[in-house]
Design an enzyme around this catalytic site. Structure first.
Site, PDB file in Angstrom:
ATOM      1  N   HIS A  71      72.840  77.829  95.264  1.00 57.94           N
ATOM      2  CA  HIS A  71      71.795  78.769  95.708  1.00 57.94           C
ATOM      3  C   HIS A  71      70.552  78.085  96.273  1.00 57.94           C
ATOM      4  CE1 HIS A  71      74.013  82.131  94.167  1.00 57.94           C
ATOM      5  NE2 HIS A  71      73.933  81.742  92.912  1.00 57.94           N
TER       6      HIS A  71
HETATM    7 ZN   LIG Z   1      77.368  81.919  89.921  1.00 60.15          ZN
END
Ligand SMILES: [Zn+2]
Length: 390
Positions: A132
């Site tokens: 992320h």
């Molecule tokens: Zn995840």
């Protein structure tokens, strides 16, 4: 000549610790490492501690001002600049945050280098997969994006086609963003639908920037998807794309948070299906990428019950000595689990769903079925861009 498989490991990666109440408990890494040893897999791989990623490597993906902000927060967590996503609930700042994040990134970069240079056929960094993290900010428990950095390093070393497969329950948004405009990198992410899960991206219509149309692939799975649906989706999308793209090296992210026991998401996948996808990735690497395979960990918040077993299976497959699902877990490991967590560890390497069966796309599809609708949406959005029949 390609040497033995490498397991990237430096015990200091367990210092990636956002604090007591944070779901990403580093005990998951320590317990995985011990379970790998309990099965003797450490004898089948070269255990290698790579150097931390240095500034010039980090800058292959991350902005300089962001790296400076992480460094500052790493010295003085109270002064973390939240505009960079650090010092937040998801990504609290802690002393040494820069160093340990760079160390994890260094393991993935080292894995990529070893595989590219043929020093290892496969390499695995289960502490990595922090997919992320964005070029200019932390997100979703991820500070530096080791997956993106490994890919960027492969490109720097001369790779012209790198495929990235992300089966974490969350969208691999940071990796997709890093290579959005780069036709040399094919990113494929299978994840729970953005409507019901962080980071709310990963729609099938996200197919890559203008310069790289058809190099971002997203399969947005309905909440509740189980083994048969998950495997059907994987096999209905991934192999055809990999066959067409012909990567020189395969990078895969194996977040274990698709599991039915995971507390942060809503898929219903078993350990046995996770293992089946690990085997499928290994097969794809051999079939299309000359065996060049870099495998990473990722999310996974059932830190005792699921993560150690899932990634020990992964290490076994990387090592060329896959652990059988029926295998009993060595008692010594379960004792250590109890000593460290006061929980009873699992007894076997299976959830009892082995062998997992699923039906291939060739057998036809049902337009009224939600899983088939998800697969169709992806195929229709991206297959024509790659010259494939949707
Ligand atoms: Zn995840």
């Amino acid at each position: 000549m390609s040497g033995r498989a490498q397991l990237m490991w430096d015990e200091a990666v367990t210092g990636y610790d956002f604090g007591r109440d944070h779901p990403m408990d580093p005990v998951r890494l320590a317990l995985t490492r011990r379970l790998v040893d309990a099965f003797g897999l450490d004898k089948d791989v070269d255990v290698v501690a790579a150097q931390p990623a240095g500034e010039s490597t980090l800058r292959l993906v991350h902005r300089e001002d962001y790296i400076e902000a992480v460094k500052a927060a790493s010295v003085d967590p109270a002064a973390a600049d939240q505009s960079y996503g650090i010092g937040t609930l998801d990504d609290p700042a802690f002393v040494g945050m820069h160093e340990v994040s760079a160390l994890i990134a260094g393991q993935s970069v080292g894995a990529a280098e070893a595989v590219w240079r043929g020093e290892a056929l496969h390499a695995v960094n289960f502490a990595g997969g922090l997919h992320h993290a964005m070029p200019g900010g932390a997100s979703g428990f991820c500070i530096y994006n080791d997956a993106s950095l490994a890919i960027a390093r492969l490109l720097e070393l001369g790779a012209e086609r790198v495929a990235y497969i992300d089966v974490d329950v969350h969208h691999g948004d940071g990796v997709q963003a890093a290579f959005w405009e780069d036709p040399r990198v094919l990113t494929i992410s299978l994840h729970e639908h953005p409507r019901t899960l962080f980071p709310q991206t990963g729609w099938p219509e996200e197919t890559g920037g203008e310069a790289a149309e058809g190099t971002a692939v997203n399969v947005a799975l309905p909440a509740g998807t189980g083994d048969a649906g998950w495997l059907r989706a994987f096999h209905s999308v991934v192999p055809e794309l990999i066959a067409e793209f012909r990567p020189q090296v395969l990078v895969t992210q194996h977040g274990a948070d698709t599991h039915f026991e995971d507390p942060l998401a809503h898929l219903a996948v078993s350990l046995d299906a996770q293992r089946a996808v690990q085997v499928a990735c290994h097969d794809l690497a051999h079939e299309y990428a000359d065996g060049k395979w870099v495998a990473l960990g990722g999310g996974g918040y059932a830190v005792v019950e699921v993560v150690p077993r899932s990634w020990t299976h992964l290490v076994g497959i990387v090592a060329g000595r896959a652990i059988e699902p029926e295998a009993m877990i060595p008692e010594g490991w379960r004792q250590e689990v109890f000593a460290r967590t006061r929980q009873l560890g699992p007894a076997r390497m299976t959830d009892g769903r082995w062998p997992v069966s699923w039906v291939g796309w060739d057998a036809g599809y049902d337009p009224a079925d939600r899983l088939d609708q998800a697969v169709l949406a992806t195929r229709r959005a991206v297959f024509p861009l790659r010259g494939l029949l949707a």
